[in-house]
Design a protein around this motif. Structure first.
Motif, short mmCIF file in Angstrom:
data_model
loop_
_atom_site.label_atom_id
_atom_site.label_comp_id
_atom_site.label_asym_id
_atom_site.label_seq_id
_atom_site.Cartn_x
_atom_site.Cartn_y
_atom_site.Cartn_z
N GLU A 93 8.32 8.91 11.96
CA GLU A 93 8.00 9.91 10.94
C GLU A 93 8.62 9.56 9.59
O GLU A 93 7.97 9.67 8.54
N GLU A 94 9.88 9.11 9.62
CA GLU A 94 10.57 8.74 8.37
C GLU A 94 9.81 7.60 7.67
O GLU A 94 9.63 7.61 6.45
N VAL A 95 9.35 6.64 8.44
CA VAL A 95 8.63 5.51 7.84
C VAL A 95 7.29 5.98 7.27
O VAL A 95 6.93 5.65 6.14
N LEU A 96 6.56 6.78 8.04
CA LEU A 96 5.22 7.20 7.57
C LEU A 96 5.31 8.11 6.35
O LEU A 96 4.47 8.03 5.45
N GLU A 97 6.34 8.94 6.32
CA GLU A 97 6.52 9.82 5.16
C GLU A 97 6.71 8.97 3.89
O GLU A 97 6.12 9.25 2.85
N TRP A 98 7.51 7.93 4.01
CA TRP A 98 7.73 7.03 2.86
C TRP A 98 6.45 6.23 2.57
O TRP A 98 6.04 6.11 1.41
N LEU A 99 5.81 5.74 3.64
CA LEU A 99 4.62 4.90 3.48
C LEU A 99 3.50 5.65 2.73
O LEU A 99 2.76 5.06 1.94
N ALA A 100 3.41 6.95 2.99
CA ALA A 100 2.36 7.76 2.36
C ALA A 100 2.44 7.70 0.84
O ALA A 100 1.42 7.80 0.15
N CYS A 106 -0.28 -0.50 7.26
CA CYS A 106 0.80 -0.60 8.27
C CYS A 106 0.23 -0.82 9.66
O CYS A 106 -0.65 -0.08 10.12
N ASN A 107 0.72 -1.87 10.28
CA ASN A 107 0.36 -2.17 11.67
C ASN A 107 1.45 -1.59 12.58
O ASN A 107 2.58 -2.06 12.57
N ILE A 108 1.07 -0.54 13.31
CA ILE A 108 2.01 0.07 14.26
C ILE A 108 1.79 -0.57 15.62
O ILE A 108 0.72 -0.43 16.22
N MET A 127 0.79 11.91 14.36
CA MET A 127 1.64 11.69 13.19
C MET A 127 0.86 10.97 12.07
O MET A 127 0.98 11.32 10.90
N VAL A 128 0.05 10.00 12.46
CA VAL A 128 -0.76 9.28 11.47
C VAL A 128 -1.72 10.27 10.78
O VAL A 128 -1.88 10.26 9.56
N ARG A 136 -5.18 3.54 6.64
CA ARG A 136 -4.23 2.47 6.28
C ARG A 136 -3.43 1.97 7.48
O ARG A 136 -2.49 1.23 7.34
N ILE A 137 -3.81 2.46 8.67
CA ILE A 137 -3.04 2.11 9.88
C ILE A 137 -3.89 1.28 10.83
O ILE A 137 -5.09 1.53 11.00
#
Ligand code: G3P
Ligand code: MG
Length: 243
Positions: A93-100, A106-108, A127-128, A136-137
């Motif tokens: 979640e922390e990463v996706l919040e920043w990524l947004a 982003c390749n998960i 979450m995505v 973008r995922i």
């Protein structure tokens, strides 16, 4: 143009799979990230490569036996002890919040081929979607049942099988599971495989491409993306070839 995806973030110079490595990858000019997801005892998605915390933190034991709260107490500076600030294992979640707030793709990578984390696909997809990042995922895994499951749950999110060995006509396999691309080990991505896949409309994003000669070869053959530990080096090579 071939995209540059930073493997576990800017892992050549910063502690892998940390916010620092992701932010530095963006600063270095990466087009996107690759990161690995495991799950905690309390069902939280966390960004760490191994099933165990031993290699990359000052803790010991399996990620699945930790709560998120306890995992966050570990120091994830790993072999970069000279860094003055502690680094934590990020939550997805922390990463996706920043990524947004960035333009990165982003390749998960779902790390569920060793431990079959129950419900991981659904949690990642929720979450995505919550951060409106579906376009973008790319969800990948060595567990191909899991990415097919992800596709069935969320056909709007791209999936890609990871291939550690060469496959005969991998583009046909990708098409058969509704993947728009695949992620082979770089040795399993010779020019003719890349070209034939692209001609069939299937993207190829080899990992982990760190050798200059391989980066150059894959840029020249117009590969869709390279997944590399060193996005800055890859960028210099790409610029040299195309400007
Ligand atoms: O997703 C590409 C690559 O990361 C797969 O291998 O072990 O580095 O996660 P690994
Ligand atoms: Mg990975």
């Amino acid at each position: 143009m071939t995209l540059i995806l930073a493997h576990r973030g800017y892992a050549a110079e910063y502690p892998e799979n940390t916010m620092l490595a992701f932010k530095e990858a963006e600063k270095a000019g990466a087009d996107g990230l690759e990161l690995d997801v495991q799950m905690t005892r309390d069902g939280e998605l966390v960004v760490i490569h191994d099933e165990k915390v031993d290699r990359t933190t000052d803790g010991t034991g399996l990620v699945k036996d930790y709560t998120l709260g306890d995992l966050r107490k570990l120091d994830a500076r790993f072999k970069f002890k000279e860094l003055s600030r502690r680094e934590q294992i990020p939550s997805l979640e922390e990463v996706l919040e920043w990524l947004a707030g960035t333009r990165l793709v982003c390749n998960i990578e779902l790390k569920n081929s060793i431990i079959p984390y129950e419900g991981m696909e659904e949690k990642v997809i929720d979450m995505v979607r919550a951060y409106e990042l579906s376009d973008r995922i790319i969800i990948s895994s060595f567990n191909h049942y899991s990415i097919v499951q992800s596709y069935l749950l969320a056909p709007e999110i791209e999936i890609a099988p990871l291939l550690s060995e060469g496959l005969y006509m991998p583009w046909i396999y990708a098409q058969s599971i509704k993947a728009k691309g695949f992620h082979p080990h770089w040795r399993a991505a010779p020019d003719q495989i890349v070209t034939a896949s692209l001609e069939s409309g299937i993207e190829v994003r080899p990992y982990t491409v760190n050798k200059e000669s391989e980066l150059e070869r894959l840029f020249k053959v117009n590969c869709s993306a390279v997944i590399t530990d060193d996005p800055a080096k890859a960028k210099i090579i790409r610029e040299k070839l195309f400007t």
